[in-house]
Design an enzyme around this catalytic site. Structure first.
Site, PDB file in Angstrom:
ATOM      1  N   ILE A 290      29.560  49.442  45.953  1.00 11.73           N
ATOM      2  CA  ILE A 290      30.586  48.698  45.224  1.00 11.73           C
ATOM      3  C   ILE A 290      31.446  49.655  44.409  1.00 11.73           C
ATOM      4  O   ILE A 290      30.929  50.416  43.598  1.00 11.73           O
ATOM      5  CB  ILE A 290      29.941  47.662  44.268  1.00 11.73           C
ATOM      6  CG1 ILE A 290      29.039  46.701  45.050  1.00 11.73           C
ATOM      7  CG2 ILE A 290      31.010  46.912  43.501  1.00 11.73           C
ATOM      8  CD1 ILE A 290      29.757  45.858  46.066  1.00 11.73           C
TER       9      ILE A 290
ATOM     10  N   GLU B  58      32.934  50.134  41.431  1.00  8.11           N
ATOM     11  CA  GLU B  58      32.907  49.462  40.128  1.00  8.11           C
ATOM     12  C   GLU B  58      34.250  49.500  39.411  1.00  8.11           C
ATOM     13  O   GLU B  58      34.593  48.596  38.656  1.00  8.11           O
ATOM     14  CB  GLU B  58      31.847  50.101  39.221  1.00  8.11           C
ATOM     15  CG  GLU B  58      30.416  49.917  39.698  1.00  8.11           C
ATOM     16  CD  GLU B  58      30.039  50.933  40.785  1.00  8.11           C
ATOM     17  OE1 GLU B  58      28.976  50.781  41.382  1.00  8.11           O
ATOM     18  OE2 GLU B  58      30.849  51.865  41.028  1.00  8.11           O
TER      19      GLU B  58
ATOM     20  N   ASP C 253      68.732  31.170  42.747  1.00  5.62           N
ATOM     21  CA  ASP C 253      69.760  30.327  42.158  1.00  5.62           C
ATOM     22  C   ASP C 253      71.105  31.038  42.315  1.00  5.62           C
ATOM     23  O   ASP C 253      71.146  32.257  42.509  1.00  5.62           O
ATOM     24  CB  ASP C 253      69.430  30.106  40.678  1.00  5.62           C
ATOM     25  CG  ASP C 253      70.301  29.041  40.049  1.00  5.62           C
ATOM     26  OD1 ASP C 253      70.857  28.223  40.790  1.00  5.62           O
ATOM     27  OD2 ASP C 253      70.418  29.032  38.814  1.00  5.62           O
TER      28      ASP C 253
ATOM     29  N   ASP D 103      66.593  29.376  35.932  1.00  2.00           N
ATOM     30  CA  ASP D 103      66.839  29.561  34.504  1.00  2.00           C
ATOM     31  C   ASP D 103      66.677  28.286  33.696  1.00  2.00           C
ATOM     32  O   ASP D 103      66.602  28.341  32.478  1.00  2.00           O
ATOM     33  CB  ASP D 103      68.247  30.128  34.269  1.00  2.00           C
ATOM     34  CG  ASP D 103      69.337  29.250  34.859  1.00  2.00           C
ATOM     35  OD1 ASP D 103      69.005  28.179  35.415  1.00  2.00           O
ATOM     36  OD2 ASP D 103      70.521  29.620  34.768  1.00  2.00           O
TER      37      ASP D 103
ATOM     38  N   ASP E   1      64.102  24.143  36.999  1.00  2.00           N
ATOM     39  CA  ASP E   1      63.512  25.150  37.891  1.00  2.00           C
ATOM     40  C   ASP E   1      62.016  25.369  37.639  1.00  2.00           C
ATOM     41  O   ASP E   1      61.338  25.990  38.450  1.00  2.00           O
ATOM     42  CB  ASP E   1      64.229  26.493  37.718  1.00  2.00           C
ATOM     43  CG  ASP E   1      65.700  26.422  38.086  1.00  2.00           C
ATOM     44  OD1 ASP E   1      66.002  25.841  39.138  1.00  2.00           O
ATOM     45  OD2 ASP E   1      66.526  26.929  37.318  1.00  2.00           O
TER      46      ASP E   1
ATOM     47  N   ASN F 263      32.435  55.561  48.336  1.00  2.00           N
ATOM     48  CA  ASN F 263      31.322  54.617  48.485  1.00  2.00           C
ATOM     49  C   ASN F 263      30.598  54.801  49.812  1.00  2.00           C
ATOM     50  O   ASN F 263      29.356  54.788  49.873  1.00  2.00           O
ATOM     51  CB  ASN F 263      31.829  53.180  48.369  1.00  2.00           C
ATOM     52  CG  ASN F 263      32.351  52.854  46.984  1.00  2.00           C
ATOM     53  OD1 ASN F 263      33.440  52.318  46.839  1.00  2.00           O
ATOM     54  ND2 ASN F 263      31.591  53.182  45.958  1.00  2.00           N
TER      55      ASN F 263
ATOM     56  N   GLU G 179      28.515  57.945  49.622  1.00  2.00           N
ATOM     57  CA  GLU G 179      27.291  57.774  48.829  1.00  2.00           C
ATOM     58  C   GLU G 179      26.236  56.994  49.602  1.00  2.00           C
ATOM     59  O   GLU G 179      25.048  57.378  49.645  1.00  2.00           O
ATOM     60  CB  GLU G 179      27.637  57.062  47.513  1.00  2.00           C
ATOM     61  CG  GLU G 179      28.501  57.884  46.583  1.00  2.00           C
ATOM     62  CD  GLU G 179      29.336  57.061  45.633  1.00  2.00           C
ATOM     63  OE1 GLU G 179      30.077  57.652  44.839  1.00  2.00           O
ATOM     64  OE2 GLU G 179      29.263  55.811  45.701  1.00  2.00           O
TER      65      GLU G 179
ATOM     66  N   ASN H 142      31.889  57.363  40.993  1.00  2.00           N
ATOM     67  CA  ASN H 142      32.824  56.248  41.150  1.00  2.00           C
ATOM     68  C   ASN H 142      33.802  56.119  39.992  1.00  2.00           C
ATOM     69  O   ASN H 142      34.976  55.779  40.187  1.00  2.00           O
ATOM     70  CB  ASN H 142      32.055  54.936  41.307  1.00  2.00           C
ATOM     71  CG  ASN H 142      31.335  54.834  42.639  1.00  2.00           C
ATOM     72  OD1 ASN H 142      31.574  55.641  43.540  1.00  2.00           O
ATOM     73  ND2 ASN H 142      30.444  53.865  42.767  1.00  2.00           N
TER      74      ASN H 142
ATOM     75  N   ASP I   9      35.554  60.866  40.671  1.00  2.00           N
ATOM     76  CA  ASP I   9      36.464  60.358  41.702  1.00  2.00           C
ATOM     77  C   ASP I   9      37.443  59.355  41.121  1.00  2.00           C
ATOM     78  O   ASP I   9      38.594  59.294  41.522  1.00  2.00           O
ATOM     79  CB  ASP I   9      35.657  59.707  42.828  1.00  2.00           C
ATOM     80  CG  ASP I   9      36.569  59.128  43.907  1.00  2.00           C
ATOM     81  OD1 ASP I   9      37.379  59.891  44.455  1.00  2.00           O
ATOM     82  OD2 ASP I   9      36.472  57.919  44.177  1.00  2.00           O
TER      83      ASP I   9
END
Length: 911
Positions: free
Chosen positions: A296, A298, A340, A649, A653, A715, A718, A746, A750
Site C-alpha cells: 500500500i 501510504e 454561459d 454566475d 445556475d 511497492n 518491496e 514509502n 521515495d
C-alpha cells in the site's frame, strides 16, 4: 419544505398567473388591490402555507464527517496492519502506521469540512422586510410573514420578497440577472400575456423573490411564497442535485481495490507458503504486516492532496480559484465546457458595433465601454466627424437623449445607468461628442419624456443656442418608423415612401442577422406650435439606427480553438434568445458546421431524457433555458460519457453548477450562491481562463500518474523482495525488510522525490491530446507493465544484495540494511525516468530543480536512517562500509539504466 398550497393550485389549474388579467388573480386568491388581506385572513393562510422562507437543510455533524474519512479502503487495510502490529508487540510499527492513518483522515476531513453551504447564501438573498397592504393600510412587516394574496409595494432599490403578479407598474424595471441570466434590467408591465409556456425571462408581468427593483415603482399580488417560489424551486433542485464523484476519485477508488486485492493475494500466498513450511504464527503475522505495508502506498492520499493544493495555487495565480481540490484534476479530464454567454464569452459591456446614418453604414471599432475607437465605412475609411454631418447629428442626439453616463472608476471606463443607453454614450465619445459638450454650447432641456415599456421610446424637448426648439428621440425601430414622416439623408428630409421604408427595414434586418439589437434615433422641429406634450413623438424624422450587442471577448475565439484542438467541445447554454446566441456562437467558433444544432428551452420541454441524450453530442447552443433545463442538459451529457464543466454566475445556475463534474462560477459578476455551488471560481470571468486551467489540470494529472508510477514501483519492489526470500530461501526464510524500513522508503526516501514530481512542467503535446475517457483506467497506456517490470527488477537486485550479504556471513541487520539501501538508491535512479513518458536519456535531469533538491534531502535523511543510533534503534538498520554502500548504489542503478536503454534502442513503449 412546505407543500404546494391549495391557493396556487386554484390559479394554475386553469391558466398560469401571467396569462390572466390581474383582477382574475385577485379573485382567485380572495384578495383586493384596494384593501389587501385582513389580518385574520393572513394569519389563517400563514398557518396553512407556512412562513415565506426557504427550507433549512440538514447539517452534517463534524464528528460524523471525520469518521466518514476512515471508510477509505487504503486506510482500512493500514488500520488492520496497525492492529496486528499492536497485537504482536511491534509497538513502534503500530504507532507509525496509526499516525499515517490519522494524518490522511485529518487532511481529507478539513478538505470537506471547509466547503461552504450554498443554500445558506441563497437564504441570505431574501428580503428581510416588505411593504404590504393589510386591512386597507400600508404597513412594513417581516418578509417571512407574507402569504399568497398579500399586496406588495415596490420602489427602486427594493428586493422583491415573494413571487408576485404585478397590478401596477410605473416605469418599473427589475434586475433578474441572477435568476434568468438576462444582462439588463427587465421592463415590467401589468397586461396579461397570452402564452401558457413562457420561460421565466419572458414573464414580463411577474416579479420573483430575491430580484431587485432598479427603476420605477410598482405593486403586485403575492402568488407564491417560500419553497413554492421560483427561488424555492431552485433551492429544491440544489438540495437534490448530488455532487458527482470526480474522475480522479473514481480512479483512486479503483486503484485502491486493485492494491487491496494485490495485497491480500500476496499475503495469502506467503501465509500459504508459511503454513506449508511450518512457520511460527507470529512470524507469519509479522510477515503479513510487512507485506500489507509494502503493498500500500501510504503516502498516496496525502501526496494527491498536496499535489492538488500546489496545482490550485498555480491556478489561482492565473485567475482560477479552486474551492474544491478535486476540481484541479477534473479540469484535465473535461471533454465538454458548457459556457454561459454573457460576461464569460462576451464582455458584458453593450457596444455599438454598427451604425446607419443618412443612408450610410459604418462599422464601429473599439472594445466595450472604452471610448477609444472609430467609425469606419465600407471601404475601411475612418469617418471625419466634422464632414459627416448626418452621423454627427445622429450621435449628438444619441448622447443628449440619454440617462446614462460614461465615468472613469479605478482607472477603467464604466457606464452608470442602462448598459444599452451607455453604449450610445460611448459611441458618441469615440468621435468626441457628449451631452456635456452640447450643454457647454448652451443646448438646454425644456422637458423630458422618460422611456417606459408601453411607449418603447424616450424623448427630450430641447432648445438650441440660436433659440430653435427640437424634440429628439430614441426607441425601438418599429415604433419610430410607425411615427415617422420621413428619413434624414444628405442634409434633407426624404419622405417615408414604401421604397424608403423598405430600405430602412433592410438595414434593420441586416443588423438583426448579425445578432445586433437595434435602436433608432429621430428628431423633429417644434417651432411650428404643433408640439403636443401628451403625445410628443408625432411626425418625427428618422436620422439613424444603432446596431448594439454585447461583443465576444477578444481572446475567446482563440480559447475556443485551443479547447477544440484539445478535443474539448464548447457548448453555449444561455438565457438569451436563440438567434443572438447562435450568431455569437458562430462568430467565436463554437458553431462551425450545419450538423451542430441549436435548441431552445421550449423544445427541451417537449423532449424525454432519452431524446435529450441523443441530441447533446451534436448541440452547440441551448437558448432561453431554465435552471431545470440546465440540470437536464448536464445530466444528459454525463450519461453519454462526457466529463462536463459548467459555467454560471446566477442563482439560476447553481443546481447545474453543483451537478456538473466541475462547476465554474464567475468571480466578478457571480452571486454568492453560484460561487458556493461551484468547484472553481474565475477571478476574471474569462472563458480563456478555463482553457488555461484545463491545461493546468492535465499537467497535474500527468504528474499524479508520474507519482503513482514512482510509488507503486517501490511497492512492487518491496513486495517482490520479500516474495523472493520466501520462494528462494527454503523452509526458514528471513525477512529482507522490516515494516518500518518499508514505511521509510514509502514516505521519506521515495516519497519526498516522488512528491517533487508534482512540479514537473507540462509535456509539449499536452493540449493536442484527446480528453481521457471517464472510465479510463489509471494504468492505461502501458503504465501497469512499466510498474511491474521496473518493480520486479528493483526487487530482484534488492533481494540479491540481501542474499549476497548473508553469503558473506554478515549479520541479519546489515543484510536488511543492504536491501533497504539498494531499494532507496534504485528509486532515486528511477524517479528521473518516472518524470517522462519517454526515457531519462531524453530529458535533462536539471529541468526540475525541486526534484534535485528532493533527491538531495532524501539522501541526507536516509544517511541519518542508516548511520545514526536513532536510525539503528527505530528502523533496525546497521552502518555500512563505504565499499558496501557503493556496491549497493551501483547495483541499484542497473534496473533503470538497462531497461531505459532497451526502451531507447527498441522503442518499446510498455517498458
Amino acid at each position: 419544505m412546505n407543500e404546494m398550497t391549495n391557493f396556487d393550485h386554484q390559479i394554475t389549474a386553469d391558466r398560469p398567473h401571467w396569462a390572466r388579467p390581474a383582477n382574475e388573480v385577485e379573485q382567485a386568491l380572495k384578495t383586493s388591490s384596494a384593501k389587501g388581506l385582513s389580518t385574520p385572513e393572513a394569519t389563517e393562510k400563514l398557518a396553512e402555507v407556512g412562513e415565506n422562507k426557504l427550507a433549512d437543510t440538514a447539517k452534517v455533524s463534524p464528528f460524523l464527517l471525520f469518521l466518514e474519512q476512515f471508510k477509505s479502503p487504503l486506510l482500512i487495510i493500514l488500520m488492520v496492519g496497525a492492529a496486528i502490529s499492536f497485537y504482536t508487540n511491534h509497538l513502534v510499527d503500530a504507532v507509525a502506521i496509526g499516525v499515517i492513518v490519522l494524518l490522511n483522515a485529518t487532511i481529507s476531513f478539513f478538505q470537506e469540512f471547509k466547503a461552504a453551504q450554498s443554500l445558506a447564501a441563497l437564504k441570505d438573498m431574501a428580503a428581510p422586510m416588505a411593504m404590504v397592504k393589510r386591512d386597507g393600510q400600508w404597513v412594513e412587516i417581516p418578509a417571512a410573514q407574507l402569504v399568497p394574496g398579500d399586496l406588495l409595494r415596490f420602489k427602486a432599490g427594493d428586493i422583491i420578497a415573494a413571487d408576485v403578479r404585478f397590478t401596477d407598474a410605473a416605469r418599473l424595471a427589475v434586475d433578474e440577472a441572477a435568476l434568468t441570466g438576462e444582462s439588463e434590467p427587465v421592463d415590467k408591465h401589468t397586461l396579461p400575456i397570452d402564452d401558457d409556456t413562457l420561460v421565466l425571462a419572458d414573464r414580463l408581468n411577474m416579479g420573483f423573490m430575491s430580484t431587485k427593483v432598479t427603476n420605477g415603482t410598482g405593486e403586485g399580488i403575492v402568488v407564491a411564497t417560500g419553497m413554492d417560489t421560483e427561488v424555492g424551486h431552485i433551492a429544491h433542485l440544489m438540495a437534490t442535485a448530488e455532487d458527482p464523484k470526480t474522475p480522479l476519485q473514481e480512479r483512486i477508488e479503483k486503484l485502491s481495490k486493485v492494491l487491496i486485492g494485490a495485497a491480500l493475494a500476496v499475503v495469502a500466498v506467503v501465509i500459504g507458503i508459511g503454513i506449508f513450511q511450518g512457520m511460527d504464527l507470529n512470524e507469519m503475522l509479522s510477515t503479513g504486516i510487512s507485506l500489507s505495508v509494502a503493498a500500500i502506498p501510504e503516502g498516496l492520499p496525502t501526496v494527491v492532496t498536496i499535489v492538488l493544493t500546489l496545482g490550485s495555487q498555480r491556478m489561482a495565480s492565473n485567475n482560477a480559484l479552486a474551492r474544491k481540490l478535486s476540481a484541479v484534476e477534473t479540469l484535465g479530464t473535461t471533454s465538454v465546457i458548457c459556457s454561459d454567454k454573457t460576461g464569460t464569452l462576451t464582455q458584458n459591456q453593450m457596444q455599438v458595433m454598427r451604425a446607419w446614418a443618412g443612408g450610410k453604414t459604418w462599422d464601429v471599432t473599439g472594445e466595450g465601454f472604452d471610448p477609444n475607437g472609430a467609425f469606419v465605412d465600407a471601404n475601411g475609411v475612418e469617418a471625419d466627424i466634422r464632414k459627416e454631418f448626418d452621423l454627427r447629428q445622429m450621435l449628438n442626439i444619441s448622447a443628449y437623449c440619454n440617462d446614462a453616463e460614461l465615468v472613469i472608476k479605478d482607472g477603467r471606463p464604466m457606464v452608470q445607468g442602462n448598459p444599452t443607453e451607455g453604449a450610445l454614450v460611448v459611441a458618441a465619445a469615440k468621435v468626441g461628442l457628449s451631452r456635456e459638450r452640447l450643454q457647454e454650447r448652451k443646448v438646454r432641456t425644456l422637458e423630458a419624456f422618460p422611456f417606459d415599456s408601453t411607449r418603447k421610446m424616450m424623448s427630450v424637448h430641447v432648445q438650441t443656442p440660436n433659440g430653435e426648439n427640437f424634440l429628439v428621440a430614441k426607441g425601438a425601430p418599429d415604433v419610430i418608423l410607425n411615427r415617422a414622416k420621413g428619413v434624414w439623408m444628405d442634409g434633407a428630409v426624404h419622405p417615408l415612401t414604401a421604397d424608403m421604408r423598405a430600405q430602412v427595414e433592410a438595414v434593420i434586418d441586416d443588423f438583426g442577422s448579425r445578432a445586433l439589437r437595434t435602436l433608432a434615433v429621430a428628431f423633429r422641429q417644434t417651432d411650428d406650435g404643433s408640439f403636443d406634450p401628451e403625445d410628443p413623438e408625432q411626425n418625427i424624422v428618422l436620422i439613424g439606427i444603432h446596431g448594439i450587442m454585447d461583443p465576444p471577448r477578444p481572446e475567446v475565439r482563440d480559447a475556443v480553438a485551443d479547447a477544440t484542438s484539445a478535443g474539448i467541445r464548447t457548448v453555449m447554454i444561455t438565457g438569451d434568445h436563440a438567434k443572438t446566441a447562435e450568431a455569437i456562437a458562430t462568430q467565436i467558433g463554437i458553431k462551425t458546421h450545419d450538423v451542430q444544432t441549436v435548441h431552445t428551452g421550449a423544445e427541451l420541454d417537449q423532449m424525454s431524457d432519452e431524446e435529450l441524450e441523443a441530441i447533446v453530442p451534436h448541440a452547440a447552443v441551448f437558448a432561453r433555458v431554465t435552471p431545470e433545463h440546465k440540470l437536464r442538459i448536464v445530466s444528459a451529457m454525463q450519461k453519454t460519457g462526457e466529463v462536463a464543466a459548467m459555467t454560471g454566475d446566477g442563482v439560476n445556475d447553481a443546481p447545474a453548477l453543483r451537478k456538473a463534474d466541475i462547476g465554474v462560477a464567475m468571480g466578478i459578476t457571480g452571486t454568492s450562491v453560484a460561487k458556493d455551488s461551484a468547484a472553481l471560481v474565475l477571478l476574471d470571468d474569462n472563458f480563456s481562463t478555463i482553457v488555461k486551467a484545463v491545461k493546468e489540470g492535465r499537467r497535474i494529472y500527468d504528474n499524479l500518474l508520474k507519482f503513482v508510477r514512482q510509488a507503486l514501483t517501490a511497492n512492487v519492489a518491496e513486495v517482490s523482495t520479500i516474495l523472493f526470500a520466501f520462494m528462494l530461501m527454503g523452509a526458514d526464510p528471513l525477512m529482507p525488510l522490516t515494516p518500518l524500513m518499508i514505511l521509510w522508503v514509502n514516505l521519506v526516501s521515495d516519497g519526498i522525490p516522488a512528491l517533487a514530481l508534482g512540479f514537473e512542467k507540462a509535456e509539449g503535446d499536452i493540449m493536442q491530446r484527446q480528453p481521457r475517457a471517464r472510465d479510463e483506467d489509471i494504468f492505461a497506456g502501458g503504465l501497469k507493465q512499466r510498474i511491474l517490470i521496473r518493480g520486479l527488477a528493483v526487487g530482484a537486485v534488492s533481494y540479491w544484495a540481501f542474499q549476497e550479504a548473508l553469503s558473506l556471513d554478515l549479520d541479519l541487520a546489515t543484510a536488511q540494511t543492504m536491501a533497504f539501501v539498494t531499494i532507496m538508491f534504485a528509486q532515486l535512479w528511477h524517479v528521473f525516468d518516472a518524470r517522462t513518458t519517454t526515457t531519462l536519456f531524453r530529458k535533462s535531469p536539471f529541468g526540475n530543480p525541486k526534484l534535485l533538491m528532493a533527491v538531495g534531502l532524501s539522501l541526507a535523511l536516509s544517511s541519518v536512517a542508516v548511520f545514526t543510533p536513532l536510525g539503528h534503534y527505530v528502523l533496525g538498520t546497521s552502518s555500512l562500509s563505504p565499499q558496501l554502500l557503493l556496491g549497493c548504489a551501483f547495483v541499484a542503478a542497473l534496473p533503470t539504466l538497462v531497461l531505459s536503454g532497451a526502451k531507447e534502442i527498441f522503442g518499446w513503449k510498455w517498458l
